[in-house]
Design an enzyme around this catalytic site. Structure first.
Site, PDB file in Angstrom:
ATOM      1  N   GLY A   1       0.495  -4.765  -6.220  1.00  0.00           N
ATOM      2  CA  GLY A   1       1.548  -4.124  -5.450  1.00  0.00           C
ATOM      3  C   GLY A   1       2.950  -4.557  -5.787  1.00  0.00           C
ATOM      4  O   GLY A   1       3.905  -3.793  -5.565  1.00  0.00           O
TER       5      GLY A   1
ATOM      6  N   THR B   1       0.953   2.099  13.104  1.00  0.00           N
ATOM      7  CA  THR B   1       1.209   1.210  14.238  1.00  0.00           C
ATOM      8  C   THR B   1       2.588   0.573  14.097  1.00  0.00           C
ATOM      9  O   THR B   1       3.236   0.659  13.060  1.00  0.00           O
ATOM     10  CB  THR B   1       0.133   0.110  14.328  1.00  0.00           C
ATOM     11  OG1 THR B   1       0.210  -0.721  13.162  1.00  0.00           O
ATOM     12  CG2 THR B   1      -1.258   0.704  14.428  1.00  0.00           C
TER      13      THR B   1
ATOM     14  N   GLU C   1      -3.839   6.712   3.197  1.00  0.00           N
ATOM     15  CA  GLU C   1      -3.436   5.306   3.261  1.00  0.00           C
ATOM     16  C   GLU C   1      -3.959   4.650   4.535  1.00  0.00           C
ATOM     17  O   GLU C   1      -3.697   5.122   5.651  1.00  0.00           O
ATOM     18  CB  GLU C   1      -1.913   5.162   3.213  1.00  0.00           C
ATOM     19  CG  GLU C   1      -1.485   3.708   3.166  1.00  0.00           C
ATOM     20  CD  GLU C   1      -0.007   3.493   3.423  1.00  0.00           C
ATOM     21  OE1 GLU C   1       0.360   2.360   3.790  1.00  0.00           O
ATOM     22  OE2 GLU C   1       0.765   4.451   3.258  1.00  0.00           O
TER      23      GLU C   1
ATOM     24  N   ALA D   1      -4.685   1.045   7.016  1.00  0.00           N
ATOM     25  CA  ALA D   1      -3.831   0.089   7.723  1.00  0.00           C
ATOM     26  C   ALA D   1      -4.447  -1.285   7.544  1.00  0.00           C
ATOM     27  O   ALA D   1      -5.641  -1.476   7.799  1.00  0.00           O
ATOM     28  CB  ALA D   1      -3.751   0.447   9.208  1.00  0.00           C
ATOM     29  N   GLY D   2      -3.638  -2.240   7.068  1.00  0.00           N
ATOM     30  CA  GLY D   2      -4.183  -3.568   6.836  1.00  0.00           C
ATOM     31  C   GLY D   2      -5.219  -3.543   5.726  1.00  0.00           C
ATOM     32  O   GLY D   2      -5.044  -2.878   4.709  1.00  0.00           O
TER      33      GLY D   2
ATOM     34  N   LYS E   1       0.824  -1.222   0.000  1.00  0.00           N
ATOM     35  CA  LYS E   1       0.000   0.000   0.000  1.00  0.00           C
ATOM     36  C   LYS E   1       0.852   1.263   0.000  1.00  0.00           C
ATOM     37  O   LYS E   1       0.549   2.225  -0.711  1.00  0.00           O
ATOM     38  CB  LYS E   1      -0.926   0.010   1.215  1.00  0.00           C
ATOM     39  CG  LYS E   1      -2.030  -1.028   1.199  1.00  0.00           C
ATOM     40  CD  LYS E   1      -3.012  -0.804   2.325  1.00  0.00           C
ATOM     41  CE  LYS E   1      -2.373  -0.944   3.689  1.00  0.00           C
ATOM     42  NZ  LYS E   1      -1.899  -2.309   3.971  1.00  0.00           N
TER      43      LYS E   1
ATOM     44  N   GLY F   1       9.998  -4.881  -5.727  1.00  0.00           N
ATOM     45  CA  GLY F   1      11.205  -4.153  -5.357  1.00  0.00           C
ATOM     46  C   GLY F   1      11.165  -2.669  -5.655  1.00  0.00           C
ATOM     47  O   GLY F   1      12.161  -1.970  -5.453  1.00  0.00           O
TER      48      GLY F   1
ATOM     49  N   LYS G   1      -1.658   9.461   6.593  1.00  0.00           N
ATOM     50  CA  LYS G   1      -1.751   8.139   7.217  1.00  0.00           C
ATOM     51  C   LYS G   1      -2.502   8.340   8.533  1.00  0.00           C
ATOM     52  O   LYS G   1      -1.931   8.858   9.502  1.00  0.00           O
ATOM     53  CB  LYS G   1      -0.342   7.583   7.479  1.00  0.00           C
ATOM     54  CG  LYS G   1      -0.318   6.224   8.158  1.00  0.00           C
ATOM     55  CD  LYS G   1      -0.467   5.109   7.163  1.00  0.00           C
ATOM     56  CE  LYS G   1      -0.294   3.749   7.834  1.00  0.00           C
ATOM     57  NZ  LYS G   1      -0.409   2.632   6.882  1.00  0.00           N
TER      58      LYS G   1
END
Length: 235
Positions: free
Chosen positions: A171, A39, A107, A109-110, A13, A199, A35
């Protein structure tokens, strides 16, 4: 405003967010990246916003709340005995940045339904709730390999049921794709708005910024307009 979620954690992400920010800035837009909840900061390593700043260098990059443990933001806030993210405070912060920028990327999370924080009522909210509250489209970052079709379909269905438009970005497309990757590409093609090489997050920032538009379709400020040509180039 555009929200970035994923089919799971560690699907890319942050690198995809960076690529969209880089492509948008190359197109002349003023970009902010937010964001809401970071975490896993106890280790002291680079945060997601640190990576965004290194790769894309957006005009503004903010984390609204940080929590030490690598858990869902709401759980991490409770474990740390810190105030959880309040939905409408997050909405206000995003809208404030939208007034000063051409594009705000948010963005998560998870995955889409990870508990992010609480409403004024005390009930949890998710990134899906944030998308419907803001009335914005969403980028779903997905894996290229085995298992991605089910996870992606579930995420897209959850968004569609809420009336949230969404596109998919792979991704991390492998340097040596196998049959499963090509098969998944064919199945996901109707939803795809981008694909990043594996990468990409380790690239030199200058190379990353020059390359980003070629990984994304015009819907995400890129120049990728023919998946057959793209497939020939990466095969």
């Amino acid at each position: 405003m555009v929200l970035v979620t994923g089919t799971d954690t560690d699907v890319g992400k942050t690198v995809v967010t960076s690529a969209v920010a880089a492509a948008a800035q190359a197109a002349g837009l003023r970009v902010a990246v937010i964001k809401p909840g970071q975490t896993g900061t106890a280790g002291g390593g680079p945060t997601d916003i640190d990576l965004v700043n290194r790769l894309a260098g957006p005009h503004t990059a903010r984390t609204l709340a940080s929590y030490p443990e690598p858990l869902a933001p709401l759980a991490a806030a409770r474990v740390a005995d810190q105030p959880p993210l309040e939905l409408y405070e997050v909405v206000d912060a995003i809208r404030a940045e939208a007034e000063k920028h051409d594009l705000v990327l948010v963005e998560g999370a998870g995955g889409l339904l990870v508990p992010m924080g609480v409403r004024p009522s005390g009930d949890p909210w998710t990134l899906a709730d944030l998308a419907t509250t803001l009335g914005v489209s969403t980028i779903v970052v997905a894996r290229a390999g085995l298992g991605t079709l089910n996870h992606t379909a579930l995420t897209l269905e959850a968004l569609a049921r809420r009336g949230v438009p969404a596109g998919v970005v792979l991704g991390a497309w492998p340097a040596e794709p196998e049959l499963v990757h090509w098969a998944n590409l064919s199945e996901l093609a109707p939803h795809l708005v981008g694909a990043l090489p594996d990468g990409a997050g380790a690239m030199d920032p200058g190379v990353f910024r020059r390359s980003a538009p070629g990984w994304l379709t015009p819907a995400l400020y890129g120049v990728l307009d023919d998946w057959r040509v793209w497939a020939d180039e990466v095969s």
